[in-house]
Design a protein around this motif. Sequence first.
Motif, mmCIF file in Angstrom:
data_model
loop_
_atom_site.group_PDB
_atom_site.id
_atom_site.type_symbol
_atom_site.label_atom_id
_atom_site.label_comp_id
_atom_site.label_asym_id
_atom_site.label_seq_id
_atom_site.Cartn_x
_atom_site.Cartn_y
_atom_site.Cartn_z
ATOM 1 N N HIS A 50 14.317 2.633 2.301
ATOM 2 C CA HIS A 50 13.317 3.578 1.783
ATOM 3 C C HIS A 50 14.049 4.857 1.357
ATOM 4 C CE1 HIS A 50 9.563 5.288 0.905
ATOM 5 N NE2 HIS A 50 9.002 5.378 2.081
ATOM 6 N N CYS A 82 7.935 9.442 8.784
ATOM 7 C CA CYS A 82 7.675 9.307 7.344
ATOM 8 C C CYS A 82 6.180 9.189 7.047
ATOM 9 C CB CYS A 82 8.451 8.125 6.782
ATOM 10 S SG CYS A 82 8.004 6.537 7.476
ATOM 11 N N LEU A 83 5.400 8.820 8.057
ATOM 12 C CA LEU A 83 3.955 8.620 7.948
ATOM 13 C C LEU A 83 3.662 7.378 7.083
ATOM 14 C CD1 LEU A 83 2.787 12.324 7.420
ATOM 15 C CD2 LEU A 83 3.007 11.100 9.592
ATOM 16 N N PRO A 84 2.600 6.658 7.275
ATOM 17 C CA PRO A 84 1.521 6.963 8.214
ATOM 18 C C PRO A 84 1.934 6.721 9.672
ATOM 19 C CG PRO A 84 1.151 4.826 7.178
ATOM 20 C CD PRO A 84 2.353 5.414 6.512
ATOM 21 N N ARG A 141 8.570 15.013 -0.232
ATOM 22 C CA ARG A 141 8.669 13.838 -1.112
ATOM 23 C C ARG A 141 8.549 14.272 -2.562
ATOM 24 N NH1 ARG A 141 7.569 8.775 0.849
ATOM 25 N NH2 ARG A 141 8.437 8.216 -1.167
ATOM 26 N N GLN A 160 12.281 8.354 0.593
ATOM 27 C CA GLN A 160 11.826 9.028 1.806
ATOM 28 C C GLN A 160 12.981 9.803 2.450
ATOM 29 O OE1 GLN A 160 8.589 8.978 3.437
ATOM 30 N NE2 GLN A 160 9.620 10.658 4.476
ATOM 31 N N ALA A 173 0.823 -1.212 0.000
ATOM 32 C CA ALA A 173 0.000 0.000 0.000
ATOM 33 C C ALA A 173 0.857 1.261 0.000
ATOM 34 C CB ALA A 173 -0.889 -0.006 1.239
ATOM 35 N N SER A 174 0.274 2.356 -0.460
ATOM 36 C CA SER A 174 0.972 3.648 -0.427
ATOM 37 C C SER A 174 -0.007 4.783 -0.648
ATOM 38 C CB SER A 174 2.034 3.688 -1.526
ATOM 39 O OG SER A 174 2.552 4.993 -1.661
ATOM 40 N N THR A 175 0.176 5.851 0.077
ATOM 41 C CA THR A 175 -0.516 7.109 -0.226
ATOM 42 C C THR A 175 0.502 8.113 -0.763
ATOM 43 O OG1 THR A 175 -2.184 6.726 1.466
ATOM 44 C CG2 THR A 175 -1.867 9.014 0.757
ATOM 45 N N ARG A 176 1.479 8.478 0.088
ATOM 46 C CA ARG A 176 2.431 9.528 -0.261
ATOM 47 C C ARG A 176 3.307 9.173 -1.458
ATOM 48 N NH1 ARG A 176 0.903 9.992 4.762
ATOM 49 N NH2 ARG A 176 0.941 7.755 4.568
ATOM 50 N N THR A 177 3.891 7.984 -1.421
ATOM 51 C CA THR A 177 4.886 7.659 -2.448
ATOM 52 C C THR A 177 4.227 7.601 -3.824
ATOM 53 O OG1 THR A 177 6.055 6.426 -0.763
ATOM 54 C CG2 THR A 177 6.719 6.032 -3.034
ATOM 55 N N ARG A 196 7.673 -0.480 -5.451
ATOM 56 C CA ARG A 196 7.542 -0.713 -4.001
ATOM 57 C C ARG A 196 7.310 -2.205 -3.809
ATOM 58 N NH1 ARG A 196 4.323 2.564 0.624
ATOM 59 N NH2 ARG A 196 6.214 3.790 0.292
HETATM 60 N N1 CP Z 1 6.065 7.563 3.809
HETATM 61 C C1 CP Z 1 5.553 6.778 2.862
HETATM 62 O O1 CP Z 1 6.252 6.103 2.121
HETATM 63 O O2 CP Z 1 4.187 6.806 2.801
HETATM 64 P P1 CP Z 1 3.265 5.887 1.900
HETATM 65 O O3 CP Z 1 3.354 4.481 2.449
HETATM 66 O O4 CP Z 1 1.898 6.476 2.056
HETATM 67 O O5 CP Z 1 3.748 5.940 0.483
#
Ligand code: CP
Length: 299
Positions: A127, A258-260, A286, A130, A48-52, A100
């Motif tokens: 990572h 780095c979140l989440p 990012r 990041q 899963a990913s939001t930011r990347t 990823r």
């Molecule tokens: N920090 C980071 O990689 O966030 P995601 O998992 O949302 O991509």
Amino acid sequence: MTRHFLSQLDLDRDTAATLLDRAIQMKREGFRSRQLEGRIFALIFEKASTRTRVSFETAIRHLGGDALFMTPRETQLGRNEPLKDTARVLSRYVDGLVVRTFGQEILEELAEWGDIPVVNALSDKLHPCQLMADLMTLKERFGDLNGLPVAWIGDGNNMANSWLESAALLPIELRLACPEGYEPDPLIVDAARDRGANFLLTRDPMKAVDGAKAVNTDVWVSMGQEDDAARIRSIFEPYQVDDALMAAADPDAIFLHCLPAHRGEEVTESVIESPASAVWDQAENRLHAQKALLEYIFS
Ligand code: CP
Ligand code: NVA
């Protein structure tokens, strides 16, 4: 020569420092260009990913390129098509892979068999994208990275490993406090030492944060390690970043994640929502750091 970014150590020191400055400049200018016009990237995400995902898709489009998002669920990757076949086929269609995945060796195999750049968008081991954003955030806040004391609190995971690689590249002073059995990868520790990185490994979070300018943490349970969750909670409790721990850092210290984030686990609500928290700038960075990286890879 194809420029891969599987690890920060694919960069030399000068290039790493230049990329941080370039990212800060791109951010200041709201940089847009057509330099990736006609170039298409496959984003292969096995986790899963939001930011990347969003920051890469946006970065690519800000530079005039285009992106295709792929997961194992709707591709033959999920049905065990060999990676070396996937790499060779995708190389005939697209201009770069942003991946990823789980094992670092998967990235290495794609890089070996394809003939287009492969970018590590997170593996179990590293990572690196990041960390370019995190180092950019430090540079933005403090100007000079020379001797800057940075604390890492918690799991010796992919992020911790990438902090060690950062210390091998740039002159930060890194202190990592990790519980027994959750230390960073010993090979990465040795490689960082061989490259003259300035770092300390301890079990004591207070020792790590003493006078630190940045206090970092990350989830206690990384993606793919969920089976361990119950046991990990009790082990990691002393490693929560709370107000007391932040108070032991420098008065100007920032908090990074780095979140989440999981409030009430690795960080308290009061710390992540405090004025010291730089996590939203860090997440924004990012985008800019990856724009600078893509410009470098395709220049
Ligand atoms: N920090 C980071 O990689 O966030 P995601 O998992 O949302 O991509
Ligand atoms: N260590 C975390 C980072 C998430 C961005 C993980 O691998 O799940």
